[in-house]
Design an enzyme around this catalytic site. Structure first.
Site, PDB file in Angstrom:
ATOM      1  N   CYS A 273      -3.823  35.851 -65.211  1.00 45.03           N
ATOM      2  CA  CYS A 273      -2.629  36.112 -65.173  1.00 45.03           C
ATOM      3  C   CYS A 273      -1.871  37.345 -65.292  1.00 45.03           C
ATOM      4  CB  CYS A 273      -1.902  35.167 -66.397  1.00 45.03           C
ATOM      5  SG  CYS A 273      -2.335  35.858 -67.965  1.00 45.03           S
ATOM      6  N   HIS A 321      -0.015  34.715 -72.331  1.00 48.06           N
ATOM      7  CA  HIS A 321       0.040  34.461 -70.837  1.00 48.06           C
ATOM      8  C   HIS A 321       1.285  35.000 -70.294  1.00 48.06           C
ATOM      9  CE1 HIS A 321      -0.701  31.941 -67.368  1.00 48.06           C
ATOM     10  NE2 HIS A 321       0.414  31.700 -66.923  1.00 48.06           N
ATOM     11  N   HIS A 333       2.800  32.172 -61.195  1.00 46.48           N
ATOM     12  CA  HIS A 333       1.612  32.570 -62.104  1.00 46.48           C
ATOM     13  C   HIS A 333       0.262  32.056 -61.660  1.00 46.48           C
ATOM     14  CE1 HIS A 333       1.191  28.926 -64.807  1.00 46.48           C
ATOM     15  NE2 HIS A 333       1.735  28.469 -63.704  1.00 46.48           N
TER      16      HIS A 333
END
Length: 358
Positions: A273, A321, A333
């Protein structure tokens, strides 16, 4: 009376004893197996599996970001160590050049019978003896005192550089050990998640994937929405075309859709990510740090109501994240292992904050 006597007991042979022991062990093993099966974990429903797997993936991603941070530090320590080694080698070369010049001068003075006390001192077999007694240079009226001072300076510099390099080497080894520790943690969490998923039947796995928008592949040509995403077509925003740095970062993210998540990866063929966020903004000429918990402080913090395409959006309490906001409540993402870069709603995960890179 003989017929009423107690029969004589025969001693057990070795074979009989072994047979009895084998039967006893087999019985114990059987009892243990039954006991273990009675205490075995009950079969989990797809909902329960999803809950546990989601938690494991979150913990794995936290370990991944710690790994990324440790790797960044290890890489810096390694580069610094190499630079120090190069400087040490260059300084050693200059020291040897100065020593050779002094040797030539000493030979010339010896042949002329004019070897001064300072040169006698520097030509000692033990360089440390020279350093320990270098104060004598102040009293040496020899014309080579300046050259001797240069040698002393070079010796001091080489010693300092070698000591500094030893410290950097120790730091590098410490970072490498930290790197390996975080890697083991991340891999262990991912393996636990795989084991849980492997316990599902084909029907249960299909139900699990139907509940999980981040499972399975998502593929799309550059700049197009991914077919594997569950976002309605009308909700998928088009990449901005104003030529700004944010627009270039978003365009890069669209081009990455369908590429696999690989933890620790920064592209171009796969991403985690924070690696995707870093690569997207690097394509726009902006340098971001490597980890989620440093990226959130790399730009101006903004409220959720102020989001614009290109902003970084962060999730979970540990800021583990990150995605790239693309408009209309959507982000691009890299979700987790086993999935690919994709579009997803910003509200699909617990919100932590947002930042706009400078």
């Amino acid at each position: 009376m003989a017929s009423h006597r107690k029969p004589r007991q025969r001693p057990l042979s070795g074979g009989t004893i072994r047979k009895a022991a084998t039967l006893a062990l087999a019985g114990a093993a059987t009892a243990t197996a039954f006991e273990g099966s009675s205490q075995a974990e009950p079969r989990l429903t797809p909902d329960q599996v999803k809950e546990r797997v989601d938690r494991l993936y979150e913990e794995a991603e936290a370990a991944t970001e710690q790994y990324n941070g440790a790797k960044e530090k290890a890489d810096r320590a390694e580069r610094s160590l190499e630079e120090l080694r190069d400087r040490t080698a260059r300084t050693t070369d200059r020291l040897n050049t100065a020593r050779n010049a002094l040797g030539s001068l000493a030979a010339s003075q010896y042949r002329s019978g004019a070897l001064g006390p300072a040169l006698q001192l520097v030509l000692s077999d033990d360089p440390q003896e020279y350093l320990d007694r270098a104060a004598l240079l102040d009293r040496a009226g020899d014309r080579s005192a300046a050259d001797l001072a240069t040698v002393r300076s070079r010796l001091d510099e080489v010693g300092r550089l070698r000591a500094e390099a030893a410290g950097r080497l120790a730091e590098l080894r410490e970072r490498q050990a930290e790197l390996a520790r975080h890697k083991r943690t991340a891999e262990g969490k991912l393996e636990d998640a795989r084991r849980l998923l492997n316990r599902l039947t084909a029907e249960e796995r299909a139900r699990y994937e139907a509940m999980d928008p981040d499972s399975g592949p998502a593929t799309a040509p550059q700049g197009a929405p991914a077919a594997g995403n569950r976002t309605p077509s009308a909700a998928r925003p088009a990449p901005p075309a104003d030529g700004s740095r944010a627009a270039r970062a978003v365009s890069f993210a669209y081009g990455a859709i369908g590429k696999p998540y690989v933890w620790g990866a920064t592209g171009p063929g796969s991403f985690d990510c924070s690696g995707l966020a870093q690569a997207a903004w690097r394509s726009a000429g902006v340098s971001l740090p490597r980890t989620t918990y440093t990226q959130i402080n790399a730009g101006r913090r903004i409220a959720r109501s102020q989001l614009a395409p290109g902003d970084l959006v962060f999730f979970y309490s540990g800021i583990t994240h990150v995605g790239l906001y693309v408009g209309n409540g959507q982000m691009i993402h890299a979700p987790r292992p086993g999935s690919t870069v994709r579009l997803a709603p910003v509200d699909s995960m617990p919100w932590a904050g947002a930042a706009r890179p400078a």
